[in-house]
Design an enzyme around this catalytic site. Structure first.
Site, mmCIF file in Angstrom:
data_model
loop_
_atom_site.group_PDB
_atom_site.id
_atom_site.type_symbol
_atom_site.label_atom_id
_atom_site.label_comp_id
_atom_site.label_asym_id
_atom_site.label_seq_id
_atom_site.Cartn_x
_atom_site.Cartn_y
_atom_site.Cartn_z
ATOM 1 N N SER A 196 -21.285 -12.125 -55.829
ATOM 2 C CA SER A 196 -19.997 -12.436 -56.442
ATOM 3 C C SER A 196 -20.067 -12.383 -57.963
ATOM 4 O O SER A 196 -20.991 -12.923 -58.564
ATOM 5 C CB SER A 196 -19.558 -13.821 -55.987
ATOM 6 O OG SER A 196 -18.262 -14.068 -56.441
ATOM 7 N N ARG A 238 -15.137 -20.465 -51.265
ATOM 8 C CA ARG A 238 -15.663 -20.670 -49.923
ATOM 9 C C ARG A 238 -16.559 -21.908 -49.905
ATOM 10 O O ARG A 238 -17.054 -22.346 -50.928
ATOM 11 C CB ARG A 238 -16.490 -19.464 -49.469
ATOM 12 C CG ARG A 238 -15.650 -18.245 -49.085
ATOM 13 C CD ARG A 238 -16.537 -17.100 -48.644
ATOM 14 N NE ARG A 238 -17.550 -16.811 -49.654
ATOM 15 C CZ ARG A 238 -18.804 -17.212 -49.605
ATOM 16 N NH1 ARG A 238 -19.256 -17.896 -48.556
ATOM 17 N NH2 ARG A 238 -19.642 -16.930 -50.587
ATOM 18 N N ARG A 286 -7.986 -15.628 -58.545
ATOM 19 C CA ARG A 286 -8.032 -14.373 -57.776
ATOM 20 C C ARG A 286 -6.656 -13.770 -57.608
ATOM 21 O O ARG A 286 -5.636 -14.449 -57.733
ATOM 22 C CB ARG A 286 -8.562 -14.661 -56.369
ATOM 23 C CG ARG A 286 -9.984 -15.108 -56.281
ATOM 24 C CD ARG A 286 -10.900 -13.935 -56.054
ATOM 25 N NE ARG A 286 -12.292 -14.323 -55.998
ATOM 26 C CZ ARG A 286 -13.284 -13.489 -55.712
ATOM 27 N NH1 ARG A 286 -13.038 -12.222 -55.453
ATOM 28 N NH2 ARG A 286 -14.523 -13.904 -55.690
ATOM 29 N N ASP A 338 -15.134 -4.394 -51.180
ATOM 30 C CA ASP A 338 -16.004 -5.514 -50.792
ATOM 31 C C ASP A 338 -16.804 -5.375 -49.494
ATOM 32 O O ASP A 338 -17.905 -5.889 -49.420
ATOM 33 C CB ASP A 338 -15.158 -6.782 -50.704
ATOM 34 C CG ASP A 338 -15.967 -8.059 -50.797
ATOM 35 O OD1 ASP A 338 -16.748 -8.193 -51.754
ATOM 36 O OD2 ASP A 338 -15.840 -8.921 -49.913
ATOM 37 N N LYS A 363 -18.451 -5.554 -58.287
ATOM 38 C CA LYS A 363 -18.101 -4.633 -57.202
ATOM 39 C C LYS A 363 -16.649 -4.162 -57.321
ATOM 40 O O LYS A 363 -16.365 -2.972 -57.272
ATOM 41 C CB LYS A 363 -18.278 -5.307 -55.821
ATOM 42 C CG LYS A 363 -19.715 -5.561 -55.428
ATOM 43 C CD LYS A 363 -19.820 -6.166 -54.030
ATOM 44 C CE LYS A 363 -19.104 -7.483 -53.866
ATOM 45 N NZ LYS A 363 -19.583 -8.560 -54.756
ATOM 46 N N THR A 364 -15.735 -5.126 -57.462
ATOM 47 C CA THR A 364 -14.320 -4.773 -57.526
ATOM 48 C C THR A 364 -14.011 -4.037 -58.834
ATOM 49 O O THR A 364 -13.376 -2.977 -58.835
ATOM 50 C CB THR A 364 -13.447 -6.045 -57.395
ATOM 51 O OG1 THR A 364 -13.745 -6.665 -56.146
ATOM 52 C CG2 THR A 364 -11.967 -5.717 -57.458
ATOM 53 N N HIS A 383 -22.211 -5.550 -47.807
ATOM 54 C CA HIS A 383 -21.376 -6.263 -48.778
ATOM 55 C C HIS A 383 -21.359 -5.414 -50.048
ATOM 56 O O HIS A 383 -22.142 -5.629 -50.967
ATOM 57 C CB HIS A 383 -21.973 -7.654 -49.060
ATOM 58 C CG HIS A 383 -21.109 -8.506 -49.928
ATOM 59 N ND1 HIS A 383 -21.613 -9.384 -50.861
ATOM 60 C CD2 HIS A 383 -19.759 -8.631 -50.007
ATOM 61 C CE1 HIS A 383 -20.618 -9.995 -51.472
ATOM 62 N NE2 HIS A 383 -19.486 -9.569 -50.960
ATOM 63 N N LYS A 428 -13.757 -13.401 -45.081
ATOM 64 C CA LYS A 428 -15.199 -13.459 -44.915
ATOM 65 C C LYS A 428 -15.583 -13.922 -43.501
ATOM 66 O O LYS A 428 -16.683 -13.635 -43.038
ATOM 67 C CB LYS A 428 -15.841 -14.351 -45.988
ATOM 68 C CG LYS A 428 -15.910 -13.680 -47.382
ATOM 69 C CD LYS A 428 -16.713 -12.397 -47.369
ATOM 70 C CE LYS A 428 -17.291 -11.917 -48.692
ATOM 71 N NZ LYS A 428 -16.414 -11.501 -49.747
HETATM 72 P P1 ATP Z 1 -16.741 -10.864 -55.438
HETATM 73 O O1 ATP Z 1 -17.797 -10.533 -54.422
HETATM 74 O O2 ATP Z 1 -16.631 -12.332 -55.668
HETATM 75 O O3 ATP Z 1 -15.428 -10.214 -55.139
HETATM 76 P P2 ATP Z 1 -17.296 -8.786 -57.453
HETATM 77 O O4 ATP Z 1 -18.686 -8.266 -57.346
HETATM 78 O O5 ATP Z 1 -16.214 -7.952 -56.899
HETATM 79 O O6 ATP Z 1 -17.252 -10.293 -56.877
HETATM 80 P P3 ATP Z 1 -15.791 -8.624 -59.879
HETATM 81 O O7 ATP Z 1 -14.554 -9.217 -59.302
HETATM 82 O O8 ATP Z 1 -15.778 -7.167 -60.142
HETATM 83 O O9 ATP Z 1 -17.051 -9.025 -58.993
HETATM 84 O O10 ATP Z 1 -16.129 -9.464 -61.173
HETATM 85 C C1 ATP Z 1 -16.838 -9.004 -62.294
HETATM 86 C C2 ATP Z 1 -16.319 -9.796 -63.481
HETATM 87 O O11 ATP Z 1 -17.154 -9.589 -64.624
HETATM 88 C C3 ATP Z 1 -14.926 -9.355 -63.864
HETATM 89 O O12 ATP Z 1 -14.217 -10.493 -64.286
HETATM 90 C C4 ATP Z 1 -15.190 -8.381 -65.022
HETATM 91 O O13 ATP Z 1 -14.117 -8.313 -65.912
HETATM 92 C C5 ATP Z 1 -16.380 -9.055 -65.685
HETATM 93 N N1 ATP Z 1 -17.272 -8.162 -66.460
HETATM 94 C C6 ATP Z 1 -17.602 -8.330 -67.747
HETATM 95 N N2 ATP Z 1 -18.461 -7.399 -68.161
HETATM 96 C C7 ATP Z 1 -18.711 -6.599 -67.103
HETATM 97 C C8 ATP Z 1 -19.526 -5.442 -66.915
HETATM 98 N N3 ATP Z 1 -20.262 -4.945 -67.899
HETATM 99 N N4 ATP Z 1 -19.535 -4.865 -65.707
HETATM 100 C C9 ATP Z 1 -18.806 -5.390 -64.689
HETATM 101 N N5 ATP Z 1 -18.018 -6.478 -64.805
HETATM 102 C C10 ATP Z 1 -17.957 -7.079 -66.010
HETATM 103 MN MN MN Z 2 -14.786 -8.290 -55.365
#
Ligand code: ATP
Ligand code: MN
Length: 538
Positions: A239, A60, A323, A258, A243-244, A221, A201
């Site tokens: 980010s 973004r 992604r 999300d 979360k995911t 969020h 978004k």
């Molecule tokens: P966005 O808002 O951009 O979608 P998000 O909060 O959904 O971000 P994730 O897509 O879940 O974030 O990214 C977390 C990243 O960190 C992943 O690539 C995951 O494999 C990695 N990771 C490594 N260690 C951990 C951990 N202990 N807990 C969570 N994620 C981890």
């Molecule tokens: Mn996510």
């Protein structure tokens, strides 16, 4: 190609100023996949997944996100660097130019919804220049049934023209790309960028204004899932904090990854119909559910493949922000409809690259309000050799770029809801342990999952001296034991093996918290201010 439509309804785009009929309405995902390949706009990975490149932008562009300042918005929006005002007349002129541009193109149009709760539903018409952007809309928004489509009355319009370049001086933009929300005309106008995240978004930001202002509902969020007993958990975080990753849990039904709303009928509902997962370093071993969702119907973005179409998830030569988008039904264990009861547990995820926050800690209601307003995570240093200093990053409500109102408006709603629902709030550090980025390591995903499960199962007990230790700098309650996690991992200080360095770094972070909170101090009560770190270095 075979243009057998899923739906036979015909529509006209005349009211949008589009005078031709050269558009494809409501194509199926398979059709859009095929058209994308046919036109040479994407390729197929060996898994059968469509892979595309989003072009110049692979993320973004927050500095190019504007909101039209008019009667509806002028007194309500928290104007500034995040919510940048745009002149209504300039919008009309730019809008006309984009429409003229689209009048020369074959288009892809689809009708869809946001908000799984029917009472909050937003009807959306998405008009895309590219077929894969339209497939992204299919994956990410809620898909109407053919019955619902018969009488579909679009309310908001997303106009998405990645190939249209604005001329900053003439059009009032900062540069050639832009994402502009117009609440009076109910249009999200996106140009000059093909990054698909702008589409989802854009609607999220619109809902973050509409729901609290018009429907007294809290937009968040966060991701959400629900356990066997119907207990909902939500996970806030910026980010890359997880979360995911953490909401996609085979033992719990996924609500969404999300964007959610928390209404006054004690329910949490997903805004979306799909997930948008980061795939950097993704492995089938560590994250089998997300890995398995990458199949025909999903769209991979900006990944690198070998000659056989095998994706190398470690290759970040295009971007770190690789992604995949997929519809929710690509995940086996999902909640249908995407609605859960009041949350029982709330997790604030933070990827602390200083490595000083406990991997899990319990927050009091005031600490929860403080941390929600602060919205802390850390950015790791650049990749240049020798640069190991992490950068603290604060983003109010764990999502400031998408929040049109002042952060305290969301924080007050959340505090009240948390109190009424009697939720447990946990701060989870999914970032570094054993030292800061460059010295320590990322917290093992299996430990983070074990800590979250322990919190959800009630295995961390209620607060007492025997079960919890109050962190001397951050004031949060750090559990002494957790099933499935080595005890020393629970204490960040222990993992460092160097108390002096640990406290020095912890103070660096507590000072960053204090400095960031200064701008909110006049809005926050004394109790909430006391929810911050307990000690600072002067
Ligand atoms: P966005 O808002 O951009 O979608 P998000 O909060 O959904 O971000 P994730 O897509 O879940 O974030 O990214 C977390 C990243 O960190 C992943 O690539 C995951 O494999 C990695 N990771 C490594 N260690 C951990 C951990 N202990 N807990 C969570 N994620 C981890
Ligand atoms: Mn996510």
């Amino acid at each position: 190609m075979d243009k057998t439509r899923q739906f036979t309804k015909t529509i006209s785009l005349k009211k949008y100023g589009i005078n031709h009929d050269n558009f494809n309405y409501q194509l199926s995902a398979d059709e859009l996949h095929a058209v994308t390949l046919e036109k040479g706009l994407g390729v197929e990975a060996s898994s059968g997944t469509l892979a595309i490149n989003t072009g110049e932008f692979t993320g973004r562009s927050p500095k190019d996100r504007f909101i039209v300042k008019d009667a509806i918005t002028k007194d309500k929006i928290w104007w500034g660097d995040i919510n940048i005002p745009f002149d209504p007349d300039a919008f009309d002129k730019l809008h006309d130019k984009v429409i003229s541009y689209l009048n020369e193109k074959e288009l892809y149009v689809r009708d869809c919804y946001a908000c799984a709760d029917i009472n909050y539903r937003m009807n959306i018409r998405v008009i895309n220049e590219y077929p894969w952007s339209n497939m992204f809309a299919y994956n990410m928004f809620i898909r109407p049934t053919s019955e619902e489509l018969k009488n579909f009355d679009p309310e908001w319009t997303v106009i998405n023209a990645p190939g249209f370049m604005a001329v900053a001086d003439v059009d009032g933009t900062r540069q050639h790309n832009f994402a502009i929300l117009n609440f009076t005309k109910k249009i999200a106008l996106i140009g000059g960028t093909g990054y698909t995240g702008e589409i989802k978004k854009g609607i999220f930001s619109a809902l973050n204004f509409i729901l609290p202002v018009q429907k007294n509902t809290l937009p968040m969020h966060c991701s959400a899932n629900v356990g066997k007993d119907g207990d909902t958990a939500i996970f806030f975080g910026l980010s890359g904090t997880g979360k995911t990753t953490l909401s996609t849990d085979p033992t719990r039904k996924l609500i969404g990854d999300d964007e959610h709303g928390w209404n006054n009928e004690n329910a949490v509902f997903n805004f979306e119909g799909g997930c948008y997962a980061k795939v950097i370093n993704l492995s089938g071993e560590n994250e089998p559910e997300i890995f398995g969702a990458i199949k025909k119907g999903a769209i991979l973005e900006n990944v690198v493949m070998d000659g056989e179409g095998e994706v190398d998830f470690s290759d970040i030569s295009i971007t770190q922000n690789t992604r995949v988008s997929y519809p929710l039904y690509h995940i086996e264990n999902i909640k249908q409809p995407s609605i859960g009861h009041n949350p029982k547990n709330i997790f604030f995820l933070t990827a602390d690259a200083f490595g000083v926050l406990p991997p899990i800690s319990k927050l009091t209601p005031n600490q929860a309000a403080y941390h929600f307003i602060s919205g802390y995570t850390a950015k790791v240093a650049g990749t240049e050799a020798g640069v190991v200093e992490p950068q603290p990053s604060f983003s109010a409500c764990f999502g400031a770029p998408f929040m049109p109102l002042h952060p305290t408006e969301y924080a007050e709603m959340l505090s009240k809801k948390m109190k009424d629902a009697g939720v447990n709030v946990w701060l989870v550090n999914t970032g570094w342990t054993g030292g800061p980025y460059g010295v320590g390591t990322r917290m093992k995903l299996k430990y983070t999952r074990a800590m979250i499960h322990a919190a959800l199962n009630g295995d961390l007990g209620s607060y007492s001296y025997d079960t919890y230790h109050i962190h001397s700098v951050f004031g949060v309650a750090q559990p002494r034991f957790c099933p499935g996690v080595p005890t020393e991992v629970l204490s960040p200080r222990t993992t460092w093996n160097d108390d002096e360095k640990y406290y020095k770094t912890a103070f660096k972070l507590s000072n960053a918290f204090r400095k960031n909170f200064e701008k909110f101090e006049s809005y926050a009560s004394e109790e909430i201010r006391r929810g911050g770190p307990q000690r600072y270095a002067f």
